[in-house]
Design a protein around this motif. Structure first.
Motif, PDB file in Angstrom:
ATOM      1  N   ARG A   4      13.960 -32.404  -0.659  1.00  0.00           N
ATOM      2  CA  ARG A   4      14.127 -30.960  -0.823  1.00  0.00           C
ATOM      3  C   ARG A   4      13.291 -30.444  -1.988  1.00  0.00           C
ATOM      4  O   ARG A   4      12.637 -29.408  -1.889  1.00  0.00           O
ATOM      5  CB  ARG A   4      15.605 -30.645  -1.041  1.00  0.00           C
ATOM      6  N   PHE A   7       9.599 -30.601  -1.053  1.00  0.00           N
ATOM      7  CA  PHE A   7       9.247 -29.491  -0.174  1.00  0.00           C
ATOM      8  C   PHE A   7       9.043 -28.209  -0.979  1.00  0.00           C
ATOM      9  O   PHE A   7       8.083 -27.463  -0.746  1.00  0.00           O
ATOM     10  CB  PHE A   7      10.340 -29.288   0.871  1.00  0.00           C
ATOM     11  N   GLN A  11       5.633 -26.169  -1.291  1.00  0.00           N
ATOM     12  CA  GLN A  11       5.661 -24.784  -0.833  1.00  0.00           C
ATOM     13  C   GLN A  11       5.113 -23.834  -1.898  1.00  0.00           C
ATOM     14  O   GLN A  11       4.219 -23.027  -1.622  1.00  0.00           O
ATOM     15  CB  GLN A  11       7.095 -24.397  -0.472  1.00  0.00           C
ATOM     16  N   HIS A  95       9.830 -30.946   5.173  1.00  0.00           N
ATOM     17  CA  HIS A  95      10.950 -30.109   5.608  1.00  0.00           C
ATOM     18  C   HIS A  95      11.831 -30.850   6.615  1.00  0.00           C
ATOM     19  O   HIS A  95      13.069 -30.811   6.533  1.00  0.00           O
ATOM     20  CB  HIS A  95      10.428 -28.812   6.219  1.00  0.00           C
ATOM     21  N   ARG A  99      15.690 -32.041   6.084  1.00  0.00           N
ATOM     22  CA  ARG A  99      16.750 -31.667   7.021  1.00  0.00           C
ATOM     23  C   ARG A  99      17.472 -32.895   7.552  1.00  0.00           C
ATOM     24  O   ARG A  99      18.703 -32.892   7.687  1.00  0.00           O
ATOM     25  CB  ARG A  99      16.147 -30.870   8.179  1.00  0.00           C
TER      26      ARG A  99
END
Length: 239
Positions: A4, A7, A11, A95, A99
């Motif tokens: 997480r 990511f 990003q 991502h 997840r």
């Protein structure tokens, strides 16, 4: 670093990269070129700068002649589309990994005991599968880039331009850099032959890169055999 957080870092890194070059691309390019201390279009035969700084300098130089903030986004997409595409692939992969990690963490206690954490065998199996797909897609992209008529000629010219070499229009071998030793120049020389070069790209692909294609194919086959072997061993019932 958890998936997480990785990511989020990717990003925001992509957002900041695009915003900086889309708004103040000229200033950013000027500062980076000063750090590289390498003149774009330098002759590689003179060994004035390494290949990587020269290739990066060629991507940054168009920002200096751009017409301002209205041109920076187009220059960014034209020169860094490959980097942005790889960055997007990394974002999608992290991502999905984040997840899946969240879904595993949300399993009840019984599910957690049934599905333990990632083991070395799982990591090896996923790594071999990823290596297979990366090698396969890379081989397909390489063959399309250098084996498609017209496109192969354009890609060859781009690579030669990144090396600081500009072959002649009517006589490609009139440029002294075309005879410079190296990996690319003697392989790409056939691509810039007038008329025949752009049209016979599939022939030049196998003539110029047969050893690369053979080694690439063998590596792809080895990665497939390895991931298939690891997958079969993982499905085998425990004694």
């Amino acid at each position: 670093m958890p998936y997480r957080h990785l990511f989020k870092a990717l990003q925001w890194g992509l957002i900041l990269f695009c915003l900086c070059f889309a708004m103040v691309g000229g200033t950013m390019a000027e500062r980076l070129l000063e750090l590289l201390q390498c003149q774009p279009h330098a002759n590689p035969a003179l060994r004035s700068c390494a290949w990587l700084p020269n290739a990066l300098g060629l991507r940054l130089a168009p920002f200096l002649s751009a017409g301002g903030i209205s041109d920076y986004p187009f220059v960014l997409l034209q020169n860094f589309w490959a980097l942005i595409a790889v960055w997007m692939v990394a974002l999608i992969a992290t991502h999905r990994a984040a997840r899946n990690a969240a879904s595993t963490a949300a399993l009840p206690d019984r599910g957690k005991t049934r599905y333990p954490g990632i083991t070395g065998a799982d990591a090896g199996r996923w790594a071999s599968r990823a290596a297979f797909w990366v090698l396969l897609l890379g081989l397909a992209g390489f063959c399309m880039a250098f084996g498609t008529p017209i496109l192969g000629n354009r890609v060859a010219l781009e690579v030669l331009g990144a090396l600081g070499c500009s072959p002649g229009t009517f006589d490609p071998f009139s440029s002294p850099c075309m005879s410079a030793p190296g990996f690319w120049t003697h392989r790409l020389a056939v691509y810039v032959i007038p008329l025949a070069g752009p049209l016979l790209a599939p022939v030049w692909l196998f003539m110029a890169f047969w050893d690369i294609l053979l080694a690439w194919t063998l590596l792809t086959a080895a990665a497939y055999i390895l991931q298939d072997h690891l997958s079969k061993r993982a499905r085998r019932p425990a004694p």
